[in-house]
Design a protein around this motif. Structure first.
Motif, PDB file in Angstrom:
ATOM      1  N   GLN A   1       0.835  -1.210   0.000  1.00 14.95           N
ATOM      2  CA  GLN A   1       0.000   0.000   0.000  1.00 14.95           C
ATOM      3  C   GLN A   1       0.865   1.253   0.000  1.00 14.95           C
ATOM      4  N   GLU A   2       1.919   1.240   0.812  1.00 14.84           N
ATOM      5  CA  GLU A   2       2.828   2.385   0.847  1.00 14.84           C
ATOM      6  C   GLU A   2       3.526   2.559  -0.497  1.00 14.84           C
ATOM      7  N   LYS A   3       3.960   1.459  -1.086  1.00 15.52           N
ATOM      8  CA  LYS A   3       4.613   1.525  -2.403  1.00 15.52           C
ATOM      9  C   LYS A   3       3.661   2.069  -3.460  1.00 15.52           C
ATOM     10  N   THR A   4       2.407   1.629  -3.408  1.00 13.63           N
ATOM     11  CA  THR A   4       1.409   2.093  -4.371  1.00 13.63           C
ATOM     12  C   THR A   4       1.153   3.584  -4.208  1.00 13.63           C
ATOM     13  N   ILE A   5       1.006   4.041  -2.965  1.00  9.53           N
ATOM     14  CA  ILE A   5       0.766   5.463  -2.717  1.00  9.53           C
ATOM     15  C   ILE A   5       1.956   6.288  -3.195  1.00  9.53           C
ATOM     16  N   LEU A   6       3.169   5.850  -2.902  1.00  4.50           N
ATOM     17  CA  LEU A   6       4.349   6.577  -3.367  1.00  4.50           C
ATOM     18  C   LEU A   6       4.456   6.554  -4.886  1.00  4.50           C
ATOM     19  N   PHE A   7       4.110   5.446  -5.495  1.00  4.21           N
ATOM     20  CA  PHE A   7       4.142   5.328  -6.955  1.00  4.21           C
ATOM     21  C   PHE A   7       3.192   6.345  -7.590  1.00  4.21           C
ATOM     22  N   LEU A   8       2.009   6.480  -7.017  1.00  2.00           N
ATOM     23  CA  LEU A   8       1.026   7.420  -7.558  1.00  2.00           C
ATOM     24  C   LEU A   8       1.376   8.869  -7.216  1.00  2.00           C
ATOM     25  N   ALA A   9       1.811   9.118  -5.980  1.00  2.00           N
ATOM     26  CA  ALA A   9       2.143  10.486  -5.556  1.00  2.00           C
ATOM     27  C   ALA A   9       3.339  11.032  -6.330  1.00  2.00           C
ATOM     28  N   THR A  10       4.232  10.153  -6.735  1.00  2.00           N
ATOM     29  CA  THR A  10       5.389  10.576  -7.547  1.00  2.00           C
ATOM     30  C   THR A  10       5.070  10.483  -9.037  1.00  2.00           C
ATOM     31  N   TRP A  11       3.820  10.277  -9.340  1.00  6.39           N
ATOM     32  CA  TRP A  11       3.296  10.128 -10.707  1.00  6.39           C
ATOM     33  C   TRP A  11       4.107   9.102 -11.489  1.00  6.39           C
ATOM     34  N   PHE A  12       3.993   7.872 -11.007  1.00  4.33           N
ATOM     35  CA  PHE A  12       4.621   6.712 -11.640  1.00  4.33           C
ATOM     36  C   PHE A  12       6.147   6.794 -11.604  1.00  4.33           C
ATOM     37  N   GLY A  13       6.663   7.436 -10.557  1.00 13.70           N
ATOM     38  CA  GLY A  13       8.102   7.552 -10.374  1.00 13.70           C
ATOM     39  C   GLY A  13       8.729   8.776 -11.009  1.00 13.70           C
ATOM     40  N   THR A  14       7.945   9.578 -11.705  1.00 13.90           N
ATOM     41  CA  THR A  14       8.464  10.769 -12.380  1.00 13.90           C
ATOM     42  C   THR A  14       9.147  11.722 -11.405  1.00 13.90           C
ATOM     43  N   GLY A  15       8.621  11.813 -10.187  1.00 10.55           N
ATOM     44  CA  GLY A  15       9.193  12.722  -9.199  1.00 10.55           C
ATOM     45  C   GLY A  15      10.616  12.384  -8.800  1.00 10.55           C
ATOM     46  N   TYR A  16      11.049  11.177  -9.106  1.00  9.42           N
ATOM     47  CA  TYR A  16      12.423  10.775  -8.784  1.00  9.42           C
ATOM     48  C   TYR A  16      13.424  11.155  -9.874  1.00  9.42           C
ATOM     49  N   LEU A  17      12.948  11.685 -10.995  1.00 13.63           N
ATOM     50  CA  LEU A  17      13.871  12.108 -12.046  1.00 13.63           C
ATOM     51  C   LEU A  17      14.714  13.273 -11.527  1.00 13.63           C
ATOM     52  N   PRO A  18      15.956  13.410 -11.993  1.00 20.22           N
ATOM     53  CA  PRO A  18      16.879  14.392 -11.410  1.00 20.22           C
ATOM     54  C   PRO A  18      16.582  15.841 -11.781  1.00 20.22           C
ATOM     55  N   GLN A  19      17.087  16.715 -10.966  1.00 19.23           N
ATOM     56  CA  GLN A  19      17.165  18.163 -11.180  1.00 19.23           C
ATOM     57  C   GLN A  19      15.857  18.923 -10.992  1.00 19.23           C
ATOM     58  N   MET A  20      14.817  18.584 -11.690  1.00 17.70           N
ATOM     59  CA  MET A  20      13.605  19.406 -11.696  1.00 17.70           C
ATOM     60  C   MET A  20      12.353  18.530 -11.670  1.00 17.70           C
ATOM     61  N   PRO A  21      12.074  17.908 -10.526  1.00 13.67           N
ATOM     62  CA  PRO A  21      10.950  16.973 -10.470  1.00 13.67           C
ATOM     63  C   PRO A  21       9.598  17.607 -10.788  1.00 13.67           C
ATOM     64  N   GLY A  22       9.398  18.865 -10.406  1.00 14.42           N
ATOM     65  CA  GLY A  22       8.123  19.525 -10.714  1.00 14.42           C
ATOM     66  C   GLY A  22       7.903  19.678 -12.204  1.00 14.42           C
ATOM     67  N   THR A  23       8.948  20.019 -12.909  1.00 18.66           N
ATOM     68  CA  THR A  23       8.851  20.154 -14.364  1.00 18.66           C
ATOM     69  C   THR A  23       8.613  18.800 -15.017  1.00 18.66           C
ATOM     70  N   TRP A  24       9.304  17.777 -14.525  1.00 19.27           N
ATOM     71  CA  TRP A  24       9.065  16.428 -15.058  1.00 19.27           C
ATOM     72  C   TRP A  24       7.616  16.020 -14.804  1.00 19.27           C
ATOM     73  N   GLY A  25       7.100  16.355 -13.609  1.00 12.11           N
ATOM     74  CA  GLY A  25       5.702  16.032 -13.295  1.00 12.11           C
ATOM     75  C   GLY A  25       4.735  16.739 -14.231  1.00 12.11           C
ATOM     76  N   SER A  26       5.011  18.012 -14.503  1.00 17.04           N
ATOM     77  CA  SER A  26       4.160  18.762 -15.437  1.00 17.04           C
ATOM     78  C   SER A  26       4.194  18.151 -16.827  1.00 17.04           C
ATOM     79  N   LEU A  27       5.372  17.775 -17.280  1.00 16.01           N
ATOM     80  CA  LEU A  27       5.485  17.150 -18.601  1.00 16.01           C
ATOM     81  C   LEU A  27       4.817  15.776 -18.631  1.00 16.01           C
TER      82      LEU A  27
END
Length: 113
Positions: free
Chosen positions: A4-30
């Motif tokens: 459940q925790e992994k699923t919530i983190l997976f969704l909150a990071t938008w399928f792991g996009t938030g872990y991309l380097p440098q600019m996670p907000g921009t990656w999330g927007s894209l």
């Protein structure tokens, strides 16, 4: 960590996009753009309902993810950028230039806030 925790983190990071380097907000927007493209074909009423439902879900998911990460407003949580980008592009025509302007303006306003 539970599934459940992994699923919530997976969704909150938008399928792991938030872990991309440098600019996670921009990656999330894209990363919101494929969903925007799909949703805009539904018409305004269903688009609005989908964004509201995702917005409500993002409040829950972000709160839970903050607890799991032990960090308030963690930069890896980008589901809020996804929802914000969908709102910013709600009336945007399917036009490359218009989408670029919408993404750039959203990112500027999100960073300045």
């Amino acid at each position: 960590m539970t599934w459940q925790e992994k699923t919530i983190l997976f969704l909150a990071t938008w399928f792991g996009t938030g872990y991309l380097p440098q600019m996670p907000g921009t990656w999330g927007s894209l990363a919101a753009l494929p969903l925007w493209w799909l949703l805009q074909h539904l018409g305004a009423p269903l688009y609005g309902v989908a964004v509201i439902l995702l917005g409500v879900a993002s409040i829950y998911l972000s709160g839970r993810a903050e607890l799991y990460l032990h960090q308030a407003d963690s930069p890896v949580i980008v589901i809020d950028e996804v929802v914000g980008q969908l709102i910013a592009l709600a009336a945007c025509p399917v036009n490359f230039s218009a989408v670029v302007v919408g993404v750039v303006l959203f990112r500027i306003f999100d960073i300045v806030k």
